[in-house]
Motif scaffolding. Structure first.
Motif, mmCIF file in Angstrom:
data_model
loop_
_atom_site.group_PDB
_atom_site.id
_atom_site.type_symbol
_atom_site.label_atom_id
_atom_site.label_comp_id
_atom_site.label_asym_id
_atom_site.label_seq_id
_atom_site.Cartn_x
_atom_site.Cartn_y
_atom_site.Cartn_z
ATOM 1 N N GLY A 122 26.694 58.915 28.979
ATOM 2 C CA GLY A 122 26.713 58.423 27.597
ATOM 3 C C GLY A 122 25.633 59.086 26.778
ATOM 4 N N ARG A 123 25.696 58.853 25.467
ATOM 5 C CA ARG A 123 24.580 59.276 24.623
ATOM 6 C C ARG A 123 23.355 58.497 25.080
ATOM 7 N NH1 ARG A 123 25.060 57.079 20.163
ATOM 8 N NH2 ARG A 123 26.962 55.921 20.576
ATOM 9 N N ILE A 124 22.193 59.170 25.168
ATOM 10 C CA ILE A 124 20.983 58.471 25.608
ATOM 11 C C ILE A 124 20.390 57.817 24.361
ATOM 12 C CG2 ILE A 124 18.874 58.634 26.988
ATOM 13 C CD1 ILE A 124 21.324 59.872 28.430
ATOM 14 N N ALA A 125 20.799 56.568 24.136
ATOM 15 C CA ALA A 125 20.398 55.808 22.948
ATOM 16 C C ALA A 125 20.443 54.323 23.331
ATOM 17 C CB ALA A 125 21.352 56.101 21.790
ATOM 18 N N GLU A 129 21.728 51.576 22.344
ATOM 19 C CA GLU A 129 22.943 50.750 22.390
ATOM 20 C C GLU A 129 23.756 50.991 23.656
ATOM 21 O OE1 GLU A 129 22.382 53.134 20.174
ATOM 22 O OE2 GLU A 129 24.130 54.417 19.854
ATOM 23 N N LYS A 130 23.384 52.008 24.434
ATOM 24 C CA LYS A 130 24.132 52.332 25.654
ATOM 25 C C LYS A 130 23.529 51.686 26.899
ATOM 26 C CE LYS A 130 27.299 55.018 23.893
ATOM 27 N NZ LYS A 130 28.717 54.747 24.064
ATOM 28 N N GLY A 131 22.314 51.122 26.771
ATOM 29 C CA GLY A 131 21.757 50.293 27.847
ATOM 30 C C GLY A 131 21.437 50.999 29.148
ATOM 31 N N LEU A 132 21.042 52.269 29.084
ATOM 32 C CA LEU A 132 20.744 53.019 30.316
ATOM 33 C C LEU A 132 19.670 52.330 31.170
ATOM 34 C CD1 LEU A 132 20.799 55.529 32.180
ATOM 35 C CD2 LEU A 132 19.359 56.708 30.505
ATOM 36 N N GLU A 133 18.749 51.616 30.503
ATOM 37 C CA GLU A 133 17.648 51.007 31.261
ATOM 38 C C GLU A 133 18.155 50.045 32.328
ATOM 39 O OE1 GLU A 133 18.393 50.489 28.120
ATOM 40 O OE2 GLU A 133 17.922 48.454 27.420
ATOM 41 N N ASP A 134 19.291 49.396 32.079
ATOM 42 C CA ASP A 134 19.820 48.445 33.060
ATOM 43 C C ASP A 134 20.377 49.173 34.281
ATOM 44 O OD1 ASP A 134 19.111 46.637 31.165
ATOM 45 O OD2 ASP A 134 21.096 45.738 30.902
ATOM 46 N N ALA A 135 21.041 50.301 34.052
ATOM 47 C CA ALA A 135 21.560 51.085 35.180
ATOM 48 C C ALA A 135 20.399 51.653 35.989
ATOM 49 C CB ALA A 135 22.462 52.206 34.662
ATOM 50 N N ALA A 136 19.344 52.088 35.278
ATOM 51 C CA ALA A 136 18.158 52.612 35.966
ATOM 52 C C ALA A 136 17.530 51.524 36.831
ATOM 53 C CB ALA A 136 17.156 53.141 34.934
ATOM 54 N N ALA A 137 17.478 50.301 36.292
ATOM 55 C CA ALA A 137 16.886 49.191 37.049
ATOM 56 C C ALA A 137 17.696 48.919 38.322
ATOM 57 C CB ALA A 137 16.814 47.937 36.170
ATOM 58 N N VAL A 138 19.003 49.009 38.228
ATOM 59 C CA VAL A 138 19.863 48.792 39.400
ATOM 60 C C VAL A 138 19.599 49.874 40.449
ATOM 61 C CG1 VAL A 138 22.269 48.901 40.189
ATOM 62 C CG2 VAL A 138 21.677 47.520 38.194
ATOM 63 N N LEU A 148 23.935 63.456 25.975
ATOM 64 C CA LEU A 148 23.050 64.028 24.969
ATOM 65 C C LEU A 148 21.888 63.072 24.727
ATOM 66 C CD1 LEU A 148 23.405 66.489 22.857
ATOM 67 C CD2 LEU A 148 23.862 64.635 21.249
ATOM 68 N N VAL A 149 20.668 63.594 24.760
ATOM 69 C CA VAL A 149 19.511 62.741 24.469
ATOM 70 C C VAL A 149 19.399 62.608 22.949
ATOM 71 C CG1 VAL A 149 17.022 62.417 24.709
ATOM 72 C CG2 VAL A 149 18.335 63.422 26.583
ATOM 73 N N GLU A 150 19.858 61.462 22.435
ATOM 74 C CA GLU A 150 19.780 61.231 20.986
ATOM 75 C C GLU A 150 18.412 60.698 20.611
ATOM 76 O OE1 GLU A 150 23.995 60.116 18.883
ATOM 77 O OE2 GLU A 150 22.728 58.482 19.520
ATOM 78 N N ASP A 151 17.797 59.978 21.556
ATOM 79 C CA ASP A 151 16.546 59.290 21.280
ATOM 80 C C ASP A 151 15.562 59.622 22.414
ATOM 81 O OD1 ASP A 151 14.512 57.439 21.006
ATOM 82 O OD2 ASP A 151 15.849 55.829 20.328
ATOM 83 N N ASP A 166 18.189 61.255 37.927
ATOM 84 C CA ASP A 166 18.506 62.679 38.034
ATOM 85 C C ASP A 166 19.191 63.082 36.718
ATOM 86 O OD1 ASP A 166 19.594 65.107 38.663
ATOM 87 O OD2 ASP A 166 20.685 64.434 40.447
ATOM 88 N N TRP A 167 18.400 63.640 35.792
ATOM 89 C CA TRP A 167 18.901 63.954 34.445
ATOM 90 C C TRP A 167 19.682 65.255 34.496
ATOM 91 C CZ3 TRP A 167 17.834 60.360 30.571
ATOM 92 C CH2 TRP A 167 16.849 59.412 30.859
ATOM 93 N N ARG A 168 20.971 65.207 34.185
ATOM 94 C CA ARG A 168 21.816 66.411 34.311
ATOM 95 C C ARG A 168 22.172 67.042 32.959
ATOM 96 N NH1 ARG A 168 25.091 66.025 39.358
ATOM 97 N NH2 ARG A 168 23.696 65.050 40.867
ATOM 98 N N GLY A 169 21.777 66.438 31.847
ATOM 99 C CA GLY A 169 22.034 67.019 30.523
ATOM 100 C C GLY A 169 23.452 66.764 30.022
ATOM 101 N N PHE A 170 23.780 67.385 28.894
ATOM 102 C CA PHE A 170 25.115 67.239 28.288
ATOM 103 C C PHE A 170 25.973 68.415 28.732
ATOM 104 C CE2 PHE A 170 28.247 68.110 25.004
ATOM 105 C CZ PHE A 170 28.830 66.864 24.858
#
Ligand code: UDP
Length: 367
Positions: free
Chosen positions: A194-197, A199-208, A221-224, A241-245
């Motif tokens: 997803g867009r790294i912003a 509203e996409k809630g990446l922090e929750d997936a990272a916590a899991v 895409l890193v928007e923020d 593991d950041w793979r980019g867009f």
């Protein structure tokens, strides 16, 4: 039909800055061309059409991007920057309208909504987000009141955000499933796209991922950048593991190797392209029961749903998702989200509305 598709005034096609609208445009244009229609795309300067749309005509305009609605306050005013791309796109669309049977807007913006009753060629909108701003809610409600037939939505959850006088037309989305390879043997890898912003809630997936001690691959895409850095800092080093867009061909090849896709929207996601893209590769999806993903995931068939924002439940479902048959995920995508079926739904919508005395009559009389 001769159809002019007007793209988003954010980024250029191919950059990823337009989010899911870019892939939607590719599917819609390629799918309608396959059905014999003539497509022209109007987009920001520097845009490239995907190979699937190679025979469509592309017109571009220079101009300054619109600020994205999802990153402004609910009560933000309408802003159009100096040298703005949005008015330039619509100046061109209106100047050329007599050469088309239909103008189809894919951008979530006030100006094309406001123009709808003024144009000579019928102007339709595929609304790409749920409610994020009061002025946009009002503009959508006003068009719905005038002629709801001019509006289509990606999911019921998205459409429910708006004040509509009649049941919404929900068209879902469509994907060129031949472009996604089924992967039967995944690696022990979790995935997130997803867009790294926020509203996409990446922090929750990272916590899991941190909780389970499993690596999480991230595409988008890193928007923020500040938000991305905060998510990275919230978990032990090496967990993410950041793979980019990546372009679709590469994205699907890497995504298919994931055991599961974690989808964590914090907003009322209109659809969730990445959910279906994962399924098309055979990857089950564990998502919050919210927005489009809450409609796309059929628990036990192509993934699992958990209560929104419940990270403990998300972690448990990620473990449980190992029981889901990967081929049933692929089959779901083939059955529900093919490009051909999507194009057929769009065609049916437009033809019904263009027909003399079509269904739009009576919904506010705006024809
Ligand atoms: N995407 C991509 N490459 C990447 C990550 C994402 O092309 O490395 C695309 C993905 O295919 C999808 C879009 O980005 O079409 C994200 O769309 P989605 O509907 O999931 O969310 P949006 O960005 O519209 O909120």
């Amino acid at each position: 039909m001769r159809i002019l598709v007007v793209s988003t005034p954010i980024g250029r096609l191919g950059s990823g800055r337009g989010g899911g609208v870019e892939l939607t445009l590719t599917s819609l244009v390629a799918g309608l061309q396959e059905r014999g229609h003539q497509l022209t795309v109007l987009a920001g300067e520097g845009s490239r059409l995907a190979p699937a749309c190679a025979t469509a005509r592309l017109w571009t305009c220079p101009g300054v991007d619109q600020p994205s609605w999802q990153h402004q306050g609910r009560d933000a005013a309408i802003t159009i920057p100096d040298q703005g791309l949005l008015p330039r796109l619509w100046q061109r669309a209106l100047a050329e309208q007599q050469h088309f049977d239909v103008l189809l807007n894919l951008a979530y913006d006030w100006l094309p909504l406001w123009l709808t009753p003024q144009g000579q060629t019928p102007l339709f909108h595929l609304v790409s987000m749920g409610s994020v701003a009061a002025v946009m809610d009002a503009a959508i409600a006003e068009i719905a009141d005038w002629n709801q037939g001019r509006l289509a939505f990606h999911s019921h959850a998205q459409a429910a955000d708006f004040n509509l006088p009649a049941p919404p037309l929900v068209v879902g989305n469509g994907f060129d499933l031949a472009a996604y390879s089924f992967c039967a043997d995944p690696e022990p890898l979790l995935g997130w796209v997803g867009r790294i912003a926020p509203e996409k809630g990446l922090e929750d997936a990272a916590a899991v991922a941190a909780q389970l001690g499993q690596r999480l691959a991230i595409w988008g895409l890193v928007e923020d950048p500040a938000y991305a850095a905060a998510v990275e800092a919230s978990v032990p080093a090496g967990c993410l593991d950041w793979r980019g867009f990546l372009p679709t061909a590469q994205l699907q090849a890497e995504l298919g190797r994931c055991r599961v896709l974690i989808n964590t929207p914090k907003w009322n996601e209109a659809y969730g392209n990445v959910v279906v893209e994962a399924m098309a590769c055979g990857v089950p999806v564990v998502a919050y029961r919210r927005g489009g993903p809450g409609e796309l995931v059929e628990p036990g068939v192509n993934g699992l749903l958990v209560p929104a924002d419940n990270v403990a439940a998300l972690a448990a479902a990620v473990l449980e998702s190992a029981t889901i048959d990967r081929s049933s995920c692929r089959l779901w995508a083939e059955t529900h989200a093919s490009r051909a079926a999507f194009a057929e739904r769009i065609e049916r919508w437009l033809l019904a509305e263009l027909a003399p005395g079509g269904p739009g009559v009576g919904l506010g009389g705006g024809r």
